[in-house]
Every structure is written in structure tokens, then in C-alpha cells.
Design a protein around this motif. Structure first.
Motif, PDB file in Angstrom:
ATOM      1  N   ARG A  51       1.214   0.213  52.911  1.00  0.00           N
ATOM      2  CA  ARG A  51       1.753   0.599  51.672  1.00  0.00           C
ATOM      3  C   ARG A  51       2.873  -0.531  51.134  1.00  0.00           C
ATOM      4  O   ARG A  51       2.727  -0.723  49.725  1.00  0.00           O
ATOM      5  N   ASN A  52       3.273  -1.284  51.941  1.00  0.00           N
ATOM      6  CA  ASN A  52       4.510  -2.182  51.587  1.00  0.00           C
ATOM      7  C   ASN A  52       3.776  -3.424  51.273  1.00  0.00           C
ATOM      8  O   ASN A  52       3.886  -4.059  50.070  1.00  0.00           O
ATOM      9  N   ILE A  53       2.292  -3.896  51.903  1.00  0.00           N
ATOM     10  CA  ILE A  53       1.691  -4.681  51.371  1.00  0.00           C
ATOM     11  C   ILE A  53       0.813  -4.593  49.825  1.00  0.00           C
ATOM     12  O   ILE A  53       0.891  -5.398  49.203  1.00  0.00           O
ATOM     13  N   LEU A  54       0.565  -3.236  49.567  1.00  0.00           N
ATOM     14  CA  LEU A  54      -0.038  -3.031  48.452  1.00  0.00           C
ATOM     15  C   LEU A  54       1.314  -3.224  47.344  1.00  0.00           C
ATOM     16  O   LEU A  54       0.860  -3.598  46.164  1.00  0.00           O
ATOM     17  N   THR A  55       2.535  -2.654  47.703  1.00  0.00           N
ATOM     18  CA  THR A  55       3.514  -2.898  46.452  1.00  0.00           C
ATOM     19  C   THR A  55       3.651  -4.081  46.298  1.00  0.00           C
ATOM     20  O   THR A  55       3.987  -4.466  45.100  1.00  0.00           O
ATOM     21  N   MET A 179      14.939   1.064  37.766  1.00  0.00           N
ATOM     22  CA  MET A 179      14.500   1.051  39.075  1.00  0.00           C
ATOM     23  C   MET A 179      13.395   1.816  39.575  1.00  0.00           C
ATOM     24  O   MET A 179      12.396   1.647  39.822  1.00  0.00           O
ATOM     25  N   LYS A 180      13.543   2.955  38.875  1.00  0.00           N
ATOM     26  CA  LYS A 180      12.450   4.363  39.298  1.00  0.00           C
ATOM     27  C   LYS A 180      10.899   3.689  38.588  1.00  0.00           C
ATOM     28  O   LYS A 180      10.023   3.975  39.026  1.00  0.00           O
ATOM     29  N   PHE A 181      11.167   2.994  37.389  1.00  0.00           N
ATOM     30  CA  PHE A 181       9.868   2.685  36.813  1.00  0.00           C
ATOM     31  C   PHE A 181       9.206   1.658  37.795  1.00  0.00           C
ATOM     32  O   PHE A 181       7.945   1.846  37.465  1.00  0.00           O
ATOM     33  N   ALA A 182       9.697   1.075  38.647  1.00  0.00           N
ATOM     34  CA  ALA A 182       9.015  -0.117  39.497  1.00  0.00           C
ATOM     35  C   ALA A 182       8.833   0.640  40.702  1.00  0.00           C
ATOM     36  O   ALA A 182       7.787   0.563  41.380  1.00  0.00           O
ATOM     37  N   PRO A 194       2.702   4.148  45.172  1.00  0.00           N
ATOM     38  CA  PRO A 194       3.754   3.396  44.255  1.00  0.00           C
ATOM     39  C   PRO A 194       3.136   3.325  42.923  1.00  0.00           C
ATOM     40  O   PRO A 194       2.232   2.994  42.726  1.00  0.00           O
ATOM     41  N   TYR A 195       4.008   3.471  42.246  1.00  0.00           N
ATOM     42  CA  TYR A 195       3.761   3.275  40.574  1.00  0.00           C
ATOM     43  C   TYR A 195       3.373   1.770  40.502  1.00  0.00           C
ATOM     44  O   TYR A 195       2.286   1.430  39.417  1.00  0.00           O
ATOM     45  N   LEU A 196       3.941   0.792  41.009  1.00  0.00           N
ATOM     46  CA  LEU A 196       3.386  -0.408  40.858  1.00  0.00           C
ATOM     47  C   LEU A 196       1.951  -0.707  41.009  1.00  0.00           C
ATOM     48  O   LEU A 196       1.569  -1.567  40.549  1.00  0.00           O
ATOM     49  N   GLY A 256       7.294 -10.283  35.869  1.00  0.00           N
ATOM     50  CA  GLY A 256       8.667 -10.583  36.342  1.00  0.00           C
ATOM     51  C   GLY A 256       9.718  -9.445  36.094  1.00  0.00           C
ATOM     52  O   GLY A 256      10.521  -9.062  36.739  1.00  0.00           O
ATOM     53  N   SER A 257       9.270  -8.526  34.981  1.00  0.00           N
ATOM     54  CA  SER A 257      10.004  -7.362  34.787  1.00  0.00           C
ATOM     55  C   SER A 257       9.991  -6.396  35.782  1.00  0.00           C
ATOM     56  O   SER A 257      11.096  -5.863  36.523  1.00  0.00           O
ATOM     57  N   LEU A 258       8.868  -6.271  36.477  1.00  0.00           N
ATOM     58  CA  LEU A 258       8.484  -5.386  37.418  1.00  0.00           C
ATOM     59  C   LEU A 258       9.197  -5.688  38.859  1.00  0.00           C
ATOM     60  O   LEU A 258       9.825  -5.011  39.570  1.00  0.00           O
ATOM     61  N   GLU A 259       9.163  -6.991  38.824  1.00  0.00           N
ATOM     62  CA  GLU A 259       9.648  -7.610  40.263  1.00  0.00           C
ATOM     63  C   GLU A 259      10.926  -7.666  40.163  1.00  0.00           C
ATOM     64  O   GLU A 259      11.571  -7.190  41.406  1.00  0.00           O
ATOM     65  N   ALA A 260      11.676  -7.777  39.167  1.00  0.00           N
ATOM     66  CA  ALA A 260      13.535  -7.323  39.242  1.00  0.00           C
ATOM     67  C   ALA A 260      13.724  -6.239  39.581  1.00  0.00           C
ATOM     68  O   ALA A 260      14.625  -5.755  40.567  1.00  0.00           O
TER      69      ALA A 260
END
Length: 346
Positions: A51-55, A179-182, A194-196, A256-260
Motif C-alpha cells: 500500500r505504501n508503494i502504491l501511495t 491533507m485528507k484530500f491526499a 488511498p485516494y492518491l 506537486g499539489s498532491l505531493e505537498a
């Protein structure tokens, strides 16, 4: 009476095996690396790590899809990582929690989440437009153009980031909605999605349709495969290049927005060297620097393979500086194999 037909089977020779190994050498190397990682730490193979790798791969997939279109055009984009960083800083600075004491804009009211994200994507798209214009209209090579843009964008990001009264400190205290958005997720049958991953899937579907089901997608492959023939066929080469770079810039901006939000903060070094991973993933996934060759599935596969290796090396405690060396060797190997295939076909 039924007569049995004997089928002639081609005998596989040592030469055929060696040729196959050479053509697939990069995958074999990555497989060996993965087996070494699993051997050293069997705990690596867990659902949580998956899951972490996918995120982590989700934002990289979005970036790589932008870079992939440019490589299909026989180009490259060294500014991708810095544009990601600028977008992260812009969106993070505009989406800090109202209660946070060190807000960059203390008087700014809480904004709708999508507004700063769209603004960041628009700014990133402008830099993509600049890249595309210089390359298509001024005939400057993509390498030099995007190298110059990389430096310029880093300067712009640093000036924006290092603002009074707090100076160059990480932009944190992000709005919980952002934060929740990402960082949010769905629970599907006990599996946390994950949403991502959904955002990356949506972008992947969009790019797949664009590349495979539209006239513009055909134009991308035509310009990348044979620019002169494409122009003779009526394709607007300059327009195609500019649109591809603008789209790539907007993808960097969204990523970039998602990464932040994923990390929880942003600095002027966010996104540093992300273009390295994106280029490597594209080449590993079969996108050819010779132009006109590449698939969305290949790009996504390349990112996932590369992310597994990145995560695995960090998981077993490999020195971060040594990881850069390994990445560089993978890129050189992949490009060398790709070039060999192209020369062999000619």
C-alpha cells in the motif's frame, strides 16, 4: 482417414537466448535487485508495504505520464521536478490551516481546496508553455531548454519560499481538508485504498484515451516517429509539441499539489530529482528516446517497478547516496538497451 500434420518447431539456439537476455536485461537486473531485497528482508513482502508503494507511486505516475509524452516526441524534460516543487510550495502556502501560527498569508481566508490546486497547475502549465514555445519555435534542443527552465524555476521557487517574516522554513500546518484530500482512503473489503491511487488511475485513464483514441494522440506518435513525414502529412508540429509540454506542466502541477499534502509540508527542494525517476521509469517501461514508441501501460509499469526498487532499497537501509548511483546505472543501462534495439532495426 485423418492425417496428422507435423508442426515444424523452431529450435531455440544459444544466440536466441542471449539476444532475449540482452533485450530484457534491465528487467532481469531489476528482478535480481528485488530478489536480493526480499532475501535480506523477507518482511518487505507485506500488504502494508504494498500500500505504501502504491501511495508513493501515485504522484510519480502522474509526473511520468507527463514526461512520457515528451520522450515520445524525442524530447526530455529536466525541469519536471522543479516545477513539481514550485506547485507544491504554491498550493501549500495557500492551503495552510487558519489556526496555524506561522501562516505565509495570515489574513488569507480558508480557500476551497481545488482553487489553489488549479492555480498551481496553471502556473506549471505556463512553464510548460514556455518550454514548448522555445523548443518548437526557437529550435532550441529540449535538453538545453528544460535545463535552463529547471534553474529558473528553482530560483523562482526559492524567492517565493524565502519570504519574510518567517524566512526559509518548511511550509507546514496544512489545512486538514487539504491533507485528507491526499492522505484519505477508502476501505474496500478490508483493503485500504488511498485516494492518491484513484487520482493516479483517473489521470492514467485520461492519458490512455488521449494517446490511443484521439487524433492528437496519433499526431504525438507521428511527430515523435518521423517529424518530417508528420509535417508533410499535415500535422502541426509546433502546436503538437507546445500542447504536450503544457499538458505535462499541468500534470506536474497537480502532482506537486498532491505531493505537498501527502508529505504534510513543502520546501523549495520538494520534487528535487523527481525527473530522474520519471525518465528512468519511462525508459524502463519501454518509452523510446528514438521517438514514436511508448505506451501508458509501459509508463505505469515502469513507475511501479522503479518504486518497488526505491522503496526496497530504503527498506533494507541502503545508503541514500548509493541509491542515486543505482538509479543512474539503471537509466544508462535502459537507454543503452533501447538504443541497441533501434540501431538493430535500422
Amino acid at each position: 482417414m485423418i492425417q496428422e500434420k507435423t508442426k515444424k518447431t523452431k529450435k531455440i539456439t544459444t544466440k536466441d537466448i542471449l539476444a532475449w537476455m540482452m533485450n530484457n536485461a534491465i528487467f532481469l537486473v531489476l528482478l535480481v535487485l528485488l530478489l536480493v531485497i526480499i532475501t535480506i528482508s523477507p518482511d518487505f513482502v507485506t500488504m502494508n508495504n504494498f500500500r505504501n508503494i502504491l501511495t508513493q507511486a501515485s504522484t510519480r505516475i502522474i509526473i511520468a505520464l507527463g514526461v512520457g509524452g515528451i520522450i515520445i516526441l524525442q524530447g526530455t524534460d529536466l525541469s519536471a521536478g522543479r516545477i513539481v516543487g514550485l506547485s507544491a510550495v504554491i498550493s501549500a502556502s495557500l492551503l495552510q490551516a487558519p489556526s496555524y501560527a506561522y501562516r505565509m498569508y495570515p489574513e488569507l481566508p480558508a480557500l476551497p481546496i481545488l482553487l489553489p490546486i488549479l492555480l498551481a497547475a496553471a502556473v506549471a502549465g505556463v512553464f510548460g508553455l514556455i518550454n514548448g514555445f522555445i523548443i518548437s519555435k526557437l529550435n532550441v534542443t529540449p535538453f538545453i531548454t528544460t535545463l535552463g527552465t529547471q534553474i529558473i524555476v528553482y530560483g523562482v521557487t526559492s524567492i517565493y519560499f524565502d519570504r519574510p517574516p518567517y524566512g526559509a522554513q518548511p511550509i507546514g500546518g496544512l489545512d486538514p481538508r487539504y491533507m485528507k484530500f491526499a492522505q484519505g482512503s477508502f476501505n474496500i473489503g478490508g483493503f485500504i485504498l488511498p485516494y492518491l491511487v484513484l487520482y493516479a488511475a483517473a489521470v492514467t485513464l485520461f492519458i490512455w484515451v488521449l494517446w490511443n483514441k484521439t487524433r492528437f494522440g496519433k499526431n504525438i506518435y507521428a511527430v515523435g516517429g518521423n517529424p518530417d513525414a508528420a509535417v508533410v502529412s499535415g500535422v502541426n508540429k509546433a502546436k503538437t509539441i507546445i500542447i504536450v509540454f503544457v499538458l505535462a506542466g499541468m500534470l506536474y502541477g497537480f502532482a506537486g499539489s498532491l505531493e505537498a499534502a501527502r508529505v504534510g509540508s513543502a520546501t523549495n527542494n520538494t520534487g528535487n530529482m523527481y525527473e530522474l525517476d520519471a525518465i528512468a521509469a519511462c525508459v524502463v517501461g519501454g518509452v523510446s528516446f528514438s521517438g514514436g514508441v511508448g505506451t501508458v501501460a509501459g509508463v505505469v509499469t515502469g513507475v511501479l517497478i522503479f518504486q518497488v526498487i526505491n522503496y526496497g532499497l530504503a527498506f533494507i537501509g541502503v545508503n541514500p547516496y548509493l541509491q542515486y548511483i543505482i538509479k543512474g546505472l539503471i537509466i544508462i543501462t535502459a537507454v543503452a538497451i533501447d538504443t541497441r534495439k533501434y540501431i538493430k532495426k535500422k
